[in-house]
Design a protein around this motif. Structure first.
Motif, PDB file in Angstrom:
ATOM      1  N   VAL A 109      32.828  30.667 121.652  1.00 16.87           N
ATOM      2  CA  VAL A 109      32.826  29.063 120.795  1.00 16.87           C
ATOM      3  C   VAL A 109      31.624  30.098 119.770  1.00 16.87           C
ATOM      4  N   LEU A 110      32.899  29.932 118.485  1.00 20.11           N
ATOM      5  CA  LEU A 110      32.557  30.801 117.377  1.00 20.11           C
ATOM      6  C   LEU A 110      31.318  29.886 116.654  1.00 20.11           C
ATOM      7  N   MET A 111      30.116  30.637 115.738  1.00 24.25           N
ATOM      8  CA  MET A 111      29.197  29.349 114.212  1.00 24.25           C
ATOM      9  C   MET A 111      29.377  30.042 114.116  1.00 24.25           C
ATOM     10  N   ARG A 112      29.397  29.493 112.636  1.00 23.04           N
ATOM     11  CA  ARG A 112      29.324  30.200 111.468  1.00 23.04           C
ATOM     12  C   ARG A 112      30.524  30.785 110.904  1.00 23.04           C
ATOM     13  N   ASN A 113      31.324  30.708 110.929  1.00 22.46           N
ATOM     14  CA  ASN A 113      31.859  31.781 110.528  1.00 22.46           C
ATOM     15  C   ASN A 113      32.667  32.821 111.103  1.00 22.46           C
ATOM     16  N   ALA A 114      31.826  32.975 112.170  1.00 17.95           N
ATOM     17  CA  ALA A 114      31.676  34.736 113.403  1.00 17.95           C
ATOM     18  C   ALA A 114      33.908  34.531 113.800  1.00 17.95           C
ATOM     19  N   THR A 115      33.695  35.579 113.935  1.00 16.27           N
ATOM     20  CA  THR A 115      35.246  36.491 115.095  1.00 16.27           C
ATOM     21  C   THR A 115      34.860  37.061 115.810  1.00 16.27           C
ATOM     22  N   LEU A 116      35.663  37.030 117.320  1.00 17.28           N
ATOM     23  CA  LEU A 116      35.006  37.409 118.458  1.00 17.28           C
ATOM     24  C   LEU A 116      35.309  39.098 117.415  1.00 17.28           C
ATOM     25  N   PRO A 117      34.479  39.448 118.090  1.00 15.82           N
ATOM     26  CA  PRO A 117      34.089  41.595 118.111  1.00 15.82           C
ATOM     27  C   PRO A 117      35.573  42.437 117.866  1.00 15.82           C
ATOM     28  N   GLU A 118      35.271  42.992 117.340  1.00 15.68           N
ATOM     29  CA  GLU A 118      36.171  44.254 118.177  1.00 15.68           C
ATOM     30  C   GLU A 118      36.533  44.797 119.273  1.00 15.68           C
ATOM     31  N   MET A 119      37.007  45.644 119.767  1.00 13.71           N
ATOM     32  CA  MET A 119      37.614  46.111 120.860  1.00 13.71           C
ATOM     33  C   MET A 119      36.620  47.539 120.608  1.00 13.71           C
ATOM     34  N   THR A 120      36.198  48.124 119.592  1.00 12.17           N
ATOM     35  CA  THR A 120      35.356  49.564 119.461  1.00 12.17           C
ATOM     36  C   THR A 120      33.688  48.586 119.479  1.00 12.17           C
ATOM     37  N   ASP A 121      33.667  47.741 119.199  1.00 15.11           N
ATOM     38  CA  ASP A 121      31.707  46.948 119.227  1.00 15.11           C
ATOM     39  C   ASP A 121      31.324  46.675 120.745  1.00 15.11           C
ATOM     40  N   ILE A 122      31.889  46.559 121.443  1.00 13.75           N
ATOM     41  CA  ILE A 122      32.069  45.800 122.962  1.00 13.75           C
ATOM     42  C   ILE A 122      32.061  46.580 124.294  1.00 13.75           C
ATOM     43  N   PRO A 123      31.537  47.095 125.120  1.00 18.08           N
ATOM     44  CA  PRO A 123      31.663  47.691 126.144  1.00 18.08           C
ATOM     45  C   PRO A 123      33.228  47.021 127.484  1.00 18.08           C
ATOM     46  N   GLU A 124      34.017  47.867 127.671  1.00 14.05           N
ATOM     47  CA  GLU A 124      35.241  48.013 128.568  1.00 14.05           C
ATOM     48  C   GLU A 124      34.914  46.669 129.431  1.00 14.05           C
ATOM     49  N   SER A 125      33.786  46.556 130.010  1.00 13.76           N
ATOM     50  CA  SER A 125      34.197  44.915 131.110  1.00 13.76           C
ATOM     51  C   SER A 125      34.141  44.116 129.967  1.00 13.76           C
ATOM     52  N   LEU A 126      33.533  43.740 129.099  1.00 14.54           N
ATOM     53  CA  LEU A 126      33.561  42.474 128.443  1.00 14.54           C
ATOM     54  C   LEU A 126      34.940  42.679 127.593  1.00 14.54           C
ATOM     55  N   TYR A 127      35.755  43.594 128.201  1.00 14.17           N
ATOM     56  CA  TYR A 127      37.448  43.130 127.371  1.00 14.17           C
ATOM     57  C   TYR A 127      37.955  41.964 126.928  1.00 14.17           C
ATOM     58  N   PRO A 128      38.105  41.516 128.418  1.00 13.77           N
ATOM     59  CA  PRO A 128      39.048  40.303 128.797  1.00 13.77           C
ATOM     60  C   PRO A 128      37.714  39.252 127.884  1.00 13.77           C
ATOM     61  N   LEU A 129      36.888  39.128 127.423  1.00 14.23           N
ATOM     62  CA  LEU A 129      36.471  38.301 126.679  1.00 14.23           C
ATOM     63  C   LEU A 129      37.849  38.138 125.230  1.00 14.23           C
ATOM     64  N   LEU A 130      37.715  39.085 124.500  1.00 17.36           N
ATOM     65  CA  LEU A 130      38.777  39.389 123.772  1.00 17.36           C
ATOM     66  C   LEU A 130      40.558  39.162 124.195  1.00 17.36           C
ATOM     67  N   ASN A 131      40.694  38.024 125.147  1.00 13.60           N
ATOM     68  CA  ASN A 131      41.823  37.502 125.457  1.00 13.60           C
ATOM     69  C   ASN A 131      41.423  35.854 125.562  1.00 13.60           C
ATOM     70  N   ARG A 132      40.425  35.784 125.471  1.00 12.26           N
ATOM     71  CA  ARG A 132      40.271  33.765 126.091  1.00 12.26           C
ATOM     72  C   ARG A 132      39.933  33.274 124.656  1.00 12.26           C
ATOM     73  N   GLN A 133      40.886  32.382 124.838  1.00 13.81           N
ATOM     74  CA  GLN A 133      41.143  31.138 123.564  1.00 13.81           C
ATOM     75  C   GLN A 133      39.051  30.579 123.095  1.00 13.81           C
ATOM     76  N   THR A 134      39.475  31.241 121.865  1.00 18.72           N
ATOM     77  CA  THR A 134      38.314  30.466 121.264  1.00 18.72           C
ATOM     78  C   THR A 134      37.712  29.289 120.954  1.00 18.72           C
ATOM     79  N   TYR A 135      36.872  28.923 120.548  1.00 16.73           N
ATOM     80  CA  TYR A 135      37.041  27.542 119.804  1.00 16.73           C
ATOM     81  C   TYR A 135      35.245  27.157 119.101  1.00 16.73           C
ATOM     82  N   GLU A 136      35.952  27.177 117.377  1.00 18.95           N
ATOM     83  CA  GLU A 136      35.145  26.656 116.594  1.00 18.95           C
ATOM     84  C   GLU A 136      34.545  25.588 116.752  1.00 18.95           C
ATOM     85  N   ILE A 137      33.501  25.983 115.902  1.00 19.50           N
ATOM     86  CA  ILE A 137      32.613  24.405 115.747  1.00 19.50           C
ATOM     87  C   ILE A 137      32.153  24.684 114.230  1.00 19.50           C
TER      88      ILE A 137
END
Length: 155
Positions: A109-137
């Motif tokens: 859930v993206l808040m305050r105009n945030a975007t998903l992090p870049e792959m280089t900014d998260i550990p490999e274990s969280l890469y699947p997060l980048l494939n999830r459909q986001t929802y913006e509020i």
């Protein structure tokens, strides 16, 4: 007071320094429809002296949906200026890794105009997060956005 009961149990994952106010507001919106025992948000559910690790594990075992509340500073920064999300003991990381391992529906859930992090900014274990459909509020569309999210949840 909720208008009706829905079977889904929700887990709210957020970084306090990033989105605590937005997250609290979202939980207030969810409580218009869901009962307190259907929503886990650490600050409201953990009593003094409770083992944080065990309480989180128990809540993650029973939840149906995990909201990863992501704001502009979600990756976080430790006292040395390094990204907190890269630390193996970071609570946000542990919550998301557990949800991914258990196959829990994870909604970024993206808040305050945030975007998903870049792959280089998260550990490999969280890469699947980048494939999830986001929802913006958005603050400008708060009621509409939260109403749409709630409609999805009660279907």
């Amino acid at each position: 007071m909720p208008t009706q009961s829905h079977p889904k149990k929700l887990f709210i994952s957020y970084r306090v320094q990033d989105t605590s106010a937005d997250t609290g507001r979202l939980v207030d919106s969810l409580k218009q429809v869901f009962y307190d025992d259907q929503i886990f948000m650490d600050i409201e559910k953990l009593e003094p002296g409770v083992d944080f690790t065990k309480a989180l594990a128990k809540s993650l075992e029973t939840c149906d949906v995990l909201f990863a509340i992501i704001g502009p500073e979600w990756v976080g920064e430790d006292k040395d200026g390094h990204p907190r999300i890269m630390r193996s003991d970071d609570w946000v990381r542990l919550e998301l890794e557990t949800a991914l391992q258990r196959g829990i529906r994870l909604i970024p859930v993206l808040m305050r105009n945030a975007t998903l992090p870049e792959m280089t900014d998260i550990p490999e274990s969280l890469y699947p997060l980048l494939n999830r459909q986001t929802y913006e509020i958005s603050n400008k569309r708060w009621k509409y956005d939260t109403d749409q999210l709630i409609q999805f949840l009660i279907q």
